[in-house]
Design an enzyme around this catalytic site. Structure first.
Site, PDB file in Angstrom:
ATOM      1  CE1 TYR A 118      -4.173   1.582   0.754  1.00  0.00           C
ATOM      2  CE2 TYR A 118      -3.294   2.298   2.865  1.00  0.00           C
ATOM      3  CZ  TYR A 118      -4.300   2.329   1.913  1.00  0.00           C
ATOM      4  OH  TYR A 118      -5.420   3.089   2.144  1.00  0.00           O
ATOM      5  CG  HIS A 123      -3.919   3.957  -3.521  1.00  0.00           C
ATOM      6  ND1 HIS A 123      -5.125   3.921  -4.194  1.00  0.00           N
ATOM      7  CD2 HIS A 123      -3.938   2.876  -2.687  1.00  0.00           C
ATOM      8  CE1 HIS A 123      -5.819   2.867  -3.801  1.00  0.00           C
ATOM      9  NE2 HIS A 123      -5.131   2.219  -2.878  1.00  0.00           N
ATOM     10  NE  ARG A 132      -9.000   6.239   7.426  1.00  0.00           N
ATOM     11  CZ  ARG A 132      -8.336   5.483   6.558  1.00  0.00           C
ATOM     12  NH1 ARG A 132      -8.773   4.281   6.253  1.00  0.00           N
ATOM     13  NH2 ARG A 132      -7.226   5.918   6.005  1.00  0.00           N
ATOM     14  CB  THR A 245      -4.751 -11.078  -7.961  1.00  0.00           C
ATOM     15  OG1 THR A 245      -5.476 -10.895  -6.736  1.00  0.00           O
ATOM     16  CG2 THR A 245      -3.666 -10.019  -8.086  1.00  0.00           C
ATOM     17  CD  GLU A 346      -6.534   6.241  -5.871  1.00  0.00           C
ATOM     18  OE1 GLU A 346      -5.632   7.028  -5.584  1.00  0.00           O
ATOM     19  OE2 GLU A 346      -6.315   5.072  -6.246  1.00  0.00           O
TER      20      GLU A 346
END
Lengths: 398, 398
Positions: A118, A123, A132, A245, A346
């Site tokens: 991550y 991102h 959030r 994936t 996004e």
């Protein structure tokens, strides 16, 4: 320069030479390298004593070859370059070139464990703002810990495999319901494939990255955002990711990316000692995301906050062992601009800002949609090499 | 009744017969079943045509045998019971019995994917109170979704393997630091081993549990609470768990647990349709946790909120495929009483209420500590069978 027709000047010239596994007709699956629009049959080349790799090239996956280690990776690559460059080898080697359109490309390696990081600050920050709102975009651990989690190795599929829309639970104002995901998304990522294992209890130092990592694949970490949002607390993503994936059929060896290493972004606050890589290098891979053939984003991998060497050191700092075939992916690659993001979450800001695709307003994936992620990287002498694309088409839920 | 010395009345009589993989001296690793204090060499039995299993018993792991499916599992088991019960077979079979103390027990199956669930309401509630004081003990999704995540398959080790204390990042009031975990814990769990695979895109119905699951192992999901607490948001546990997960050397076949199925706790609110198992059955396994030889807890598996059949249906509702060797564990088994909890985090309430072990006050694991998890289950006719224990000793950090 190579004697292979059409390969000079192609992004798959002799400075590239990614590895894959292919099948032609009813022949057994075997290892090859791509050169131009051909695949060089390396099983055949090893059987003819043109290349020596301890028999590892005669297998149906790259795993045994990847386990041999960097000296052998480099010597085999040098030999292949020689075979494809020197006219003297042409008569022996040319019969081993198979036109790409005649082969089926298979999953190039057997996946041991699959970890997803991550590592893009943009991102993580975008997701934080979308999921959030009103809270700090990055959690307090993010700039200290290369955040990651384990994914499902058994559902890693090769580029071109159709992806069935997953069914699962999602929250509604009336309570949870079960049905096909209505927020199916992509994540454009770069994956690193481990060749040389490590023992349980050992750590891999941040400087030993190139001794263990064989090469790079492109990854599409398909994500059902509605399933993920309902399930992910407190133990992280599970069914929102585990249905599929996709990885590229071609594994680009690190040796082909020697000219693509560039300084990674400065890290502030300073990272823990075991993450201190000198030099601190990322990879200048330029990704492109096509949605039904339209280019919708160009995520820049060079801007990733955490480097692949740091991720590997982190993965093993607790003594976790590596196995040949371990795959760890970068996490979604997103840059600072809207046109540089690696997910539709996004790109459409949580589905609130549709984009035009094929003349229609779109947010998440519809059945029949095809997404293709490709990438290029700097090669030697101002040339450009291509990474193998990863593509997939969404099939309706069953 | 069996002719094997000492096996009648033992918790490893002919109603039990767990499978494992063993090695004696320099012989190749092979499959066996435990009976009393002996291991029956099944590779030898199949080679002598005493048992027929398509050659799968001559392998160094259970995977090929587990892939055969329930009819073969049952017929092989019936044949083994016959061989061990009928005096007529004694002369042929007795030479294939190896005293248990002469063998080394190996990891019984090659682990494909490892999933860890979170299925004890008491455990989830205890952890919620300890980690998120002042907030609701259970998150809103917990009674709707069998919460789970993927763990690291490559660090699943067999009972008896020493566990090196992991190093990693933890938070301190002065900021993050890196060092050996100071809150090393256990999690007493029950694991389910998949034999029969499923295709990607398919779902396994909640009623098809016994067609896919071969048997049961005991699991110790070693956990570094300090590493876990700092890393786990937002993507779940990673390095706090991935250094080692121990499993018992013996896989108890479901057929041996026919008398152990009992009604599972009622579920309120009602669960989603795909989780609706009829009958709704758990397993009456009675676990015991020994810390340096002292029994500190007796976790009751029968009280788990989510059943193993529900977990399997959930794992595949999104179309994720199963592979032979997939392992999914229950999550920590904790009952309502302090003496029934499956982790030291709960036993010592986050380390704030030490317990006496060996006369000393203890919270988390010290170097040299040994933890052993065992379990019994009801067998036929009021008998009791034992599950193979899982044990491990903590070695100092490197």
């Amino acid at each position: 320069m190579t004697w292979v027709d059409g390969a000079n000047g192609s992004p798959y010239g002799v400075t590239n030479l990614p590895y894959g596994v292919f099948r032609r007709g009813t022949d057994a699956a075997r290892i090859g390298v791509r050169v131009g629009d051909f695949v060089l049959d390396l099983a055949g080349a090893e059987a003819a004593d043109l290349v020596l790799a301890a028999g590892a090239l005669g297998r149906p996956t790259l795993n045994d070859f990847m386990a041999l280690g960097r000296p052998q990776w480099t010597s085999v690559r040098q030999r292949i370059i020689e075979l494809l460059s020197d006219e003297a080898h042409r008569s022996a080697v040319e019969p081993l070139l198979v036109p790409l359109h005649e082969v089926e490309l298979l999953l190039p390696f057997e996946v041991a464990d699959y970890v997803d990081f991550y590592s893009s600050e943009q991102h993580a920050s975008n997701v934080g703002q979308i999921f959030r709102p009103g809270q700090p975009a990055l959690l307090p651990n993010w700039k200290h810990v290369p955040i990651g989690y384990h994914g499902r190795a058994g559902t890693v599929v090769v580029s071109g495999t159709p992806v069935t829309r997953p069914t699962g639970q999602r929250a509604t104002p009336q309570g949870p319901t079960t049905g096909p995901s209505v927020r199916l998304d992509i994540e454009a990522e770069v994956g690193f494939v481990v060749g040389v294992p490590s023992a349980i209890g050992d750590r891999v130092a941040v400087d030993d990255f190139a001794d263990h990592v064989f090469g790079v694949v492109l990854v599409n970490d398909w994500s059902a955002r509605d399933i993920q949002a309902w399930e992910y607390q407190p133990l992280g993503p599970f069914l929102g990711k585990s249905f599929a994936t996709s990885v590229s059929a071609w594994v680009t060896p690190l040796d082909a990316l020697a000219d693509a290493f560039v300084p990674a972004p400065d890290q502030d606050p300073p990272v823990q000692e075991y993450l201190h890589d000198t030099p601190h290098l990322g990879l200048d891979l330029r990704l492109a995301v096509e949605w039904n053939g339209e280019r919708v984003a160009e995520p820049p991998f060079a801007g990733m906050y955490w480097t692949p060497a740091q991720q590997l050191a982190h993965l093993t700092v607790n003594g976790a062992s590596l196995r040949t075939g371990d795959l760890y992916a970068s996490g979604t690659v997103s840059g600072a601009e809207r046109g540089q993001v690696g997910s539709f979450l996004e790109l459409t800001w949580g589905g609130t800002e549709p984009v035009k695709v094929g003349g229609a307003e779109r947010t998440f994936l519809e059945d029949g949609d095809t997404v293709t992620i490709s990438a290029t990287a700097p090669g030697p002498d101002g040339t450009t090499i291509a990474l193998g694309e990863v593509t997939g088409t969404v099939r309706p839920a069953r």
